[in-house]
Structures are given as structure tokens and as C-alpha cells.
Design a protein around this motif. Structure first.
Motif, PDB file in Angstrom:
ATOM      1  N   UNK A   1       0.820  -1.198   0.000  1.00 44.03           N
ATOM      2  CA  UNK A   1       0.000   0.000   0.000  1.00 44.03           C
ATOM      3  C   UNK A   1       0.862   1.259   0.000  1.00 44.03           C
ATOM      4  N   UNK A   2       1.984   1.217   0.705  1.00 44.88           N
ATOM      5  CA  UNK A   2       2.875   2.380   0.729  1.00 44.88           C
ATOM      6  C   UNK A   2       3.444   2.666  -0.654  1.00 44.88           C
ATOM      7  N   UNK A   3       3.723   1.625  -1.418  1.00 39.32           N
ATOM      8  CA  UNK A   3       4.206   1.835  -2.782  1.00 39.32           C
ATOM      9  C   UNK A   3       3.136   2.496  -3.650  1.00 39.32           C
ATOM     10  N   UNK A   4       1.905   1.998  -3.539  1.00 41.87           N
ATOM     11  CA  UNK A   4       0.803   2.590  -4.299  1.00 41.87           C
ATOM     12  C   UNK A   4       0.616   4.050  -3.910  1.00 41.87           C
ATOM     13  N   UNK A   5       0.635   4.324  -2.624  1.00 42.69           N
ATOM     14  CA  UNK A   5       0.403   5.677  -2.141  1.00 42.69           C
ATOM     15  C   UNK A   5       1.514   6.628  -2.594  1.00 42.69           C
ATOM     16  N   UNK A   6       2.755   6.172  -2.540  1.00 44.36           N
ATOM     17  CA  UNK A   6       3.865   7.023  -2.945  1.00 44.36           C
ATOM     18  C   UNK A   6       3.781   7.368  -4.424  1.00 44.36           C
ATOM     19  N   UNK A   7       3.449   6.387  -5.233  1.00 44.59           N
ATOM     20  CA  UNK A   7       3.318   6.632  -6.669  1.00 44.59           C
ATOM     21  C   UNK A   7       2.173   7.580  -6.952  1.00 44.59           C
ATOM     22  N   UNK A   8       1.111   7.459  -6.173  1.00 52.91           N
ATOM     23  CA  UNK A   8      -0.074   8.285  -6.372  1.00 52.91           C
ATOM     24  C   UNK A   8       0.002   9.621  -5.629  1.00 52.91           C
ATOM     25  N   UNK A   9       1.129   9.840  -4.919  1.00 55.00           N
ATOM     26  CA  UNK A   9       1.323  11.082  -4.159  1.00 55.00           C
ATOM     27  C   UNK A   9       0.205  11.296  -3.125  1.00 55.00           C
ATOM     28  N   UNK A  10      -0.065  10.239  -2.401  1.00 55.54           N
ATOM     29  CA  UNK A  10      -1.073  10.288  -1.357  1.00 55.54           C
ATOM     30  C   UNK A  10      -0.415  10.090   0.000  1.00 55.54           C
ATOM     31  N   UNK A  11      -1.062  10.541   1.011  1.00 55.06           N
ATOM     32  CA  UNK A  11      -0.586  10.383   2.378  1.00 55.06           C
ATOM     33  C   UNK A  11      -1.287   9.189   3.022  1.00 55.06           C
ATOM     34  N   UNK A  12      -0.502   8.267   3.556  1.00 57.63           N
ATOM     35  CA  UNK A  12      -1.065   7.118   4.270  1.00 57.63           C
ATOM     36  C   UNK A  12      -1.147   7.478   5.746  1.00 57.63           C
ATOM     37  N   UNK A  13      -2.328   7.338   6.325  1.00 62.46           N
ATOM     38  CA  UNK A  13      -2.525   7.677   7.738  1.00 62.46           C
ATOM     39  C   UNK A  13      -3.205   6.523   8.452  1.00 62.46           C
ATOM     40  N   UNK A  14      -3.005   6.490   9.759  1.00 62.48           N
ATOM     41  CA  UNK A  14      -3.694   5.489  10.578  1.00 62.48           C
ATOM     42  C   UNK A  14      -5.168   5.845  10.685  1.00 62.48           C
ATOM     43  N   UNK A  15      -5.982   4.867  10.992  1.00 61.26           N
ATOM     44  CA  UNK A  15      -7.413   5.135  11.148  1.00 61.26           C
ATOM     45  C   UNK A  15      -7.630   6.134  12.277  1.00 61.26           C
ATOM     46  N   UNK A  16      -8.512   7.102  12.070  1.00 64.11           N
ATOM     47  CA  UNK A  16      -8.713   8.141  13.083  1.00 64.11           C
ATOM     48  C   UNK A  16      -9.503   7.676  14.299  1.00 64.11           C
ATOM     49  N   UNK A  17     -10.251   6.579  14.157  1.00 68.03           N
ATOM     50  CA  UNK A  17     -11.102   6.122  15.257  1.00 68.03           C
ATOM     51  C   UNK A  17     -10.882   4.636  15.534  1.00 68.03           C
ATOM     52  N   UNK A  18      -9.675   4.260  15.981  1.00 67.23           N
ATOM     53  CA  UNK A  18      -9.418   2.825  16.231  1.00 67.23           C
ATOM     54  C   UNK A  18     -10.286   2.254  17.327  1.00 67.23           C
ATOM     55  N   UNK A  19     -10.864   3.136  18.174  1.00 72.69           N
ATOM     56  CA  UNK A  19     -11.730   2.661  19.250  1.00 72.69           C
ATOM     57  C   UNK A  19     -13.029   2.063  18.735  1.00 72.69           C
ATOM     58  N   UNK A  20     -13.335   2.274  17.446  1.00 72.62           N
ATOM     59  CA  UNK A  20     -14.579   1.758  16.893  1.00 72.62           C
ATOM     60  C   UNK A  20     -14.459   0.309  16.399  1.00 72.62           C
ATOM     61  N   UNK A  21     -13.243  -0.229  16.423  1.00 72.31           N
ATOM     62  CA  UNK A  21     -13.073  -1.647  16.117  1.00 72.31           C
ATOM     63  C   UNK A  21     -13.434  -2.041  14.702  1.00 72.31           C
ATOM     64  N   UNK A  22     -13.148  -1.175  13.727  1.00 71.12           N
ATOM     65  CA  UNK A  22     -13.533  -1.480  12.356  1.00 71.12           C
ATOM     66  C   UNK A  22     -12.859  -2.746  11.828  1.00 71.12           C
ATOM     67  N   UNK A  23     -11.702  -3.101  12.388  1.00 67.35           N
ATOM     68  CA  UNK A  23     -11.006  -4.261  11.855  1.00 67.35           C
ATOM     69  C   UNK A  23     -11.799  -5.545  12.043  1.00 67.35           C
ATOM     70  N   UNK A  24     -12.714  -5.549  13.000  1.00 70.93           N
ATOM     71  CA  UNK A  24     -13.471  -6.764  13.303  1.00 70.93           C
ATOM     72  C   UNK A  24     -14.882  -6.709  12.729  1.00 70.93           C
ATOM     73  N   UNK A  25     -15.143  -5.771  11.832  1.00 66.40           N
ATOM     74  CA  UNK A  25     -16.528  -5.510  11.482  1.00 66.40           C
ATOM     75  C   UNK A  25     -16.865  -5.674  10.012  1.00 66.40           C
ATOM     76  N   UNK A  26     -15.999  -6.327   9.266  1.00 64.51           N
ATOM     77  CA  UNK A  26     -16.351  -6.616   7.887  1.00 64.51           C
ATOM     78  C   UNK A  26     -15.711  -7.928   7.463  1.00 64.51           C
ATOM     79  N   UNK A  27     -15.992  -8.363   6.242  1.00 69.64           N
ATOM     80  CA  UNK A  27     -15.702  -9.738   5.833  1.00 69.64           C
ATOM     81  C   UNK A  27     -14.224 -10.104   5.807  1.00 69.64           C
ATOM     82  N   UNK A  28     -13.332  -9.107   5.696  1.00 72.20           N
ATOM     83  CA  UNK A  28     -11.911  -9.446   5.711  1.00 72.20           C
ATOM     84  C   UNK A  28     -11.521 -10.159   7.003  1.00 72.20           C
TER      85      UNK A  28
END
Length: 563
Positions: A439-466
Motif C-alpha cells: 500500500x505504501x508503494x501505491x500511495x507514494x506513486x499516487x502522491x497520497x498520504x497514508x494515515x492510521x485510522x482516526x477512530x481505532x476505538x470503533x473496532x472497524x477491523x473486526x466488522x467486515x468480511x476481511x
């Protein structure tokens, strides 16, 4: 199931990605050489056509086991065929997923007696409840009530909210999220601001059942829950779906549900307890469960039960060099069906959530077909019953058509954002796996900033099919554009996110006509294409980082695959 729904990013910045088979960057993590990929144009007509079709009223909200499912599955098979995919399940386009459909009927008020003031809570307004037991009648009668704090039993942390109390046959009242969810940093007993699985409502009901409780009630509080009462009401007052089991859920609590925060405070006051003081005490290790002395709960309802077979839809584009190695794209085709009406409209169409993601699968398949098959095979998986607890993806992960040991990694697409182009990319679960380097390679090529999730307290990592695949060892991308919009910055991004969550998410307002911006969605698909194509063109096997909770599962599966 509220999920991370970021704002999309600008397509123009991505078009500089270079030719298909170059491989120059090697991440420090050892994920292998990272090939660059050329990003094709994504078909706006296809994205719009599929989104519009699947979110029509005639699909009745795409609930599993309904006529809406039949229409959805038939339509997806048609579109996968037109996109040039092959049937993914040994000549079949579908995988059967056995479900139990339960609809609560004749729900009584939730009553509490024995306190200073008897209480009678109204279903849907003050509380919601359902049962994981496959039986026609549910009755919880004169059940003693116990406050168990955050309802966590974590031996490895020396934390047990059930220590010293017997809750068998009783009704437990539980706080949502982790004890340290208000910590500003992702550090602490339960990762501070970043939610752990102990903070998820699913875990809390699971643990209450293991403890033998008759009923479990989570206190709804918008900030730690990460969604308003409207989401709880729409998700819990209609038909519920469970994975079919041999014991019919006999080991589960009789009733699980939520109660409004103000009603919980009234209940505690009636029992002579200070809710706010107990909530504060529950944050500390060693908290002892508090019986609400003399208070008893009663609730009853009928269950309308039907066992039904739902289906995952699977298409595959065979690889040219290593066809027995697989890259996975997933999106859930289901939504809530009919739900709580708004202005007379009771169909939750699910245009953004997740007709856009499924439309993205079809659009992505077309792009892969036009670009030519990569080295590894690419699997396009539209799963059922995500809204009911990730049931379709869980079933596939536990009964994979393509072995998980041979699945390199994947990309999950859950609700493409209509907010507009953004300047940043938000990663949910950043720092967990070697996929970060891709993802960092894609972001660098696309001139985008990679940031951490702003609300990790919401537990999004456990809330979808991945999550269904991650917990069995398969590294999965979970990212999307952030709120720093090209037009309007973070203020506009936050406003757009809030507007969707409050007025359309899990509500009848999530309709095709409400989508005003498609440019960012197309750009999102280009990012997802790049991520999957890179995995499909490398010979590396990305892993979870040392110490990650999913590393052991990946190591075990890969070791078995090499034997």
C-alpha cells in the motif's frame, strides 16, 4: 454492522503508475519484490448500472433467503459471465451457505421489578432483543440482574469481570467497547484507543453465554458503540440470520439485546446504584460484578423460524503461470431487507452499503479481463449474510473452495464512498502485516498520504468480511480514502461521513439517487485493482508481522502447504 466508510481519492493522481511487470521496490519486512502495475480505466457505466440494479425496490433490500436473494444471485451470475469470469466452485457459480432465519414476534415489554420504581421498556424504542436459540418461544422470567462491567474474561491479561459471581440463569448488563477505549493513544491493557475483540458486542454475547447467563443486555452509548440507536434499532428489529448448528444454539443465552443509556441509568438508580460511578469503576482491573439487589428482569417473545440455504457467488480468472495460487476480492451482496420505516419507506436498499462494493467486483473483473490474466488466479467472491455477522465469509473461510493455505491475500470492498476525492488513504489495522509495504508503494506513486485510522476505538477491523479470513491467517487489505477531501478538506469530509451515518446508513435513505459523486469511487477501485494485481504478479507470500495475533495461523497453513 457499521464499517469503515472512508472518502474516495482522486483518480488523476493514480494514472502515473508504471508498466505491468516491473519490480524494483523491496520492503524491509521481506514481503518480496513489489511489481508496479498499470491502472486501467474503470467503467463508470458498469459501476452505476450494477449499483442501480441491485438497489432497486424490486430487490427488497437483498435479504438472504428471500426473493431478493434469488434476483441478486441470478444477476451476479449474469454479470460475472459477461465479465469473462469462470464459475468458481467446481463448475458452479455458487456455494451453499446454510442459515437459520429467526424473526421475533409478539415481543413483550422488557420489565424490571423489585427496584424503587418498576420499569417497562418499549421494544424498538427503549430496547431491542433477539435469540440465538432455535426454538419457537423465548421466556426470561424473574431473572436476577447483575452488572458485569465490560463483560470481559481475559486470562492472559489477568482480567475477569465475572470473577466471584455466578450469573447462571441471570440477566447481565454489559458496557460496550473496552475498558480503556477513552485512552488517547493505542496503548494500554486493551490497546487503549484501538478496540480489541473483547470490545466487540459479538464477544460480549459469546462470553455471557459461556458464563451461563439467561440474557445479556449491552448498554448503548453512541461514542463507544460507534453508531447511534437508529442503527441498533434497524439491525435488531427485523429478521435475524444465524449459522445453522447441530445443537440449535442450545448453548447460547435465551436473549441478547441492547438498552438505551438513559434507561440503564434509570434502572441502576431504581436499584440504589450510581451508573456513572460503576461505569468508572469497571475501567479498572479487579472490578467486581455488582448485583442489582432485588431487581429482576422479564421478557418473552415468539420466534418464527425457517431454515434456509443462502449462497455465496464465486467467479475466478485463472492465472497464467501459477493458477493454483489465489488472490481474493470480496464484497457482500446482502443488506437488511425490510427495516424500520422512514416516511412510509421500509426497504433498506443498501445502495452504498454494499451495492457499490458488489458493483466494484463486476467492474474490477472487467478491468482484469481487459488487462489480461495475471500470474496468479484471481477470485471474485460475493458473500451473503455479512449484515448478520459475517456469516457468508465465515462459512467460505471455514469451507474454502480454494485452499486458504494457497490464498496469497485479498482485498475487501465494503461500501465505496460517495463523498468525493480525498488526499489521504486511511489504513485500518496498519502495522499488522507485510501488506503495508504494498500500500505504501501505491500511495507514494499516487502522491497520497497514508494515515492510521482516526477512530481505532470503533473496532472497524473486526466488522467486515476481511476479518473472517484474517483470523484464519490470510492477510487482507482494509483501507480506503480518508476525510481530507480535495474539495473542502477535512471539514467537508467529516460532514459527508456524518451525514451518511446519520441519514442513510442502515436506513431506507441509502438509495441510488442519493449518490451524487462517482469519481472517487472509480479512483477507489483503481487502488484496489493495484493492490490485488501486485499480489497476483509477485511470487511472494506476505505474512503477518511477528507477534501479530494472526501470525501463527498463517505460519501453520503455509507450513502445511509446503509439505
Amino acid at each position: 454492522m457499521l464499517r469503515f466508510t472512508p472518502a474516495p481519492l482522486a483518480a488523476a493522481a493514480l494514472l502515473a503508475l508504471a508498466a505491468c511487470n516491473a519490480s524494483t521496490d523491496k520492503p524491509a519486512s521481506g514481503a518480496g519484490a513489489l511489481p508496479a502495475v498499470e491502472l486501467p480505466e474503470m467503467s463508470l457505466p458498469t459501476l452505476q448500472e450494477v449499483t442501480k440494479e441491485l438497489s432497486q425496490d424490486s430487490y427488497e433490500g437483498r435479504a438472504p433467503g428471500t426473493a431478493g436473494e434469488e434476483k441478486t444471485v441470478s444477476y451476479l451470475i449474469k454479470k460475472f459471465t459477461e465479465a469473462g469470469l469462470k464459475p468458481g466452485n467446481d463448475g458452479s457459480w455458487t456455494q451453499d451457505v446454510p442459515l437459520v432465519e429467526i424473526t421475533a414476534k409478539n415481543v413483550s415489554p422488557l420489565s424490571f421489578i423489585g427496584g424503587k420504581t418498576p420499569m417497562s421498556l418499549k421494544y424498538g424504542v427503549d430496547f431491542v432483543a433477539a435469540s440465538y436459540r432455535v426454538q419457537p418461544q423465548i421466556s426470561v422470567t424473574d431473572s436476577d440482574v447483575v452488572f458485569v462491567g465490560y463483560g470481559i474474561n481475559a486470562p492472559e491479561k489477568g482480567w475477569n469481570d465475572y470473577a466471584g459471581v455466578d450469573v447462571k440463569g441471570k440477566t447481565v448488563v454489559i458496557l460496550v467497547n473496552d475498558p480503556d477505549w477513552q485512552t488517547k493513544e493505542a496503548k494500554g491493557e486493551f490497546n487503549g484507543r484501538a478496540m480489541t475483540y473483547y470490545g466487540r458486542w459479538t464477544y460480549k454475547f459469546e462470553e455471557a453465554a459461556r458464563q451461563g447467563a439467561a440474557a445479556a443486555l449491552i448498554v448503548h452509548d453512541t461514542e463507544p458503540a460507534a453508531y447511534g440507536w437508529n442503527v441498533v434499532e434497524s439491525s435488531w428489529t427485523g429478521t435475524q440470520y444465524l449459522a445453522d448448528s447441530k445443537n440449535g444454539g442450545a448453548d447460547q443465552t435465551a436473549a441478547n439485546g441492547w438498552i438505551q443509556l438513559d434507561k440503564a441509568k434509570q434502572l441502576f438508580a431504581s436499584a440504589g446504584q450510581d451508573f456513572d460511578a460503576l461505569r468508572e469503576a469497571a475501567k479498572k482491573k479487579g472490578f467486581k460484578a455488582v448485583p442489582l439487589a432485588g431487581v429482576q428482569a422479564s421478557l418473552s417473545f415468539d420466534n418464527e423460524i425457517a431454515k434456509k440455504m443462502s449462497r455465496n457467488v464465486i467467479g475466478v480468472l485463472p492465472g497464467t503461470k501459477r493458477p493454483d495460487e489465489y488472490v481474493l476480492y470480496t464484497a457482500h451482496w446482502d443488506h437488511l431487507g425490510r427495516c424500520a420505516p422512514v416516511d412510509g419507506d421500509d426497504i433498506c436498499n443498501g445502495a452504498v452499503d454494499n451495492a457499490t462494493g458488489v458493483a466494484g467486483l463486476v467492474t474490477m473483473a472487467e478491468a482484469y479481463q481487459k488487462a489480461g490474466a495475471p500470474d496468479r488466479s484471481v477470485v471474485f467472491l460475493a458473500v451473503t449474510a455479512e449484515e448478520s455477522g459475517l456469516l457468508g465469509s465465515k462459512y467460505y473461510a471455514e469451507n474454502p473452495v480454494f485452499p486458504l493455505a494457497q490464498t496469497v491475500g485479498g482485498v475487501n470492498m465494503d461500501a465505496l464512498s460517495p463523498a468525493g476525492p480525498a488526499k489521504d488513504i486511511v489504513v485500518v489495522g496498519r502495522g499488522k502485516s507485510e501488506l503495508d509495504a504494498y500500500l505504501e508503494k501505491i500511495a507514494a506513486t499516487a502522491k497520497r498520504t497514508v494515515v492510521n485510522e482516526p477512530t481505532p476505538e470503533k473496532g472497524f477491523y473486526y466488522r467486515s468480511d476481511h476479518f473472517s479470513f484474517a483470523k484464519l491467517g490470510v492477510p487482507m487489505f482494509n483501507f480506503g480514502s480518508g476525510e481530507d477531501l480535495v474539495d473542502g478538506g477535512t471539514e467537508a469530509g467529516k460532514k459527508a461521513s456524518q451525514d451518511y451515518e446519520e441519514h442513510r446508513y442502515h436506513a431506507p435513505g441509502d438509495e441510488y439517487e442519493a449518490i451524487a459523486n462517482w469519481d472517487g469511487m472509480l479512483a477507489d477501485l483503481q487502488l484496489y485493482y493495484a493492490a490485488g494485481r501486485m499480489l497476483a504478479m509477485t511470487d511472494a507470500w506476505p505474512n503477518w508481522l511477528e507477534g501479530d495475533e494472526f501470525r501463527a495461523a498463517r505460519d501453520k497453513s503455509r507450513a502445511a502447504a509446503k509439505q
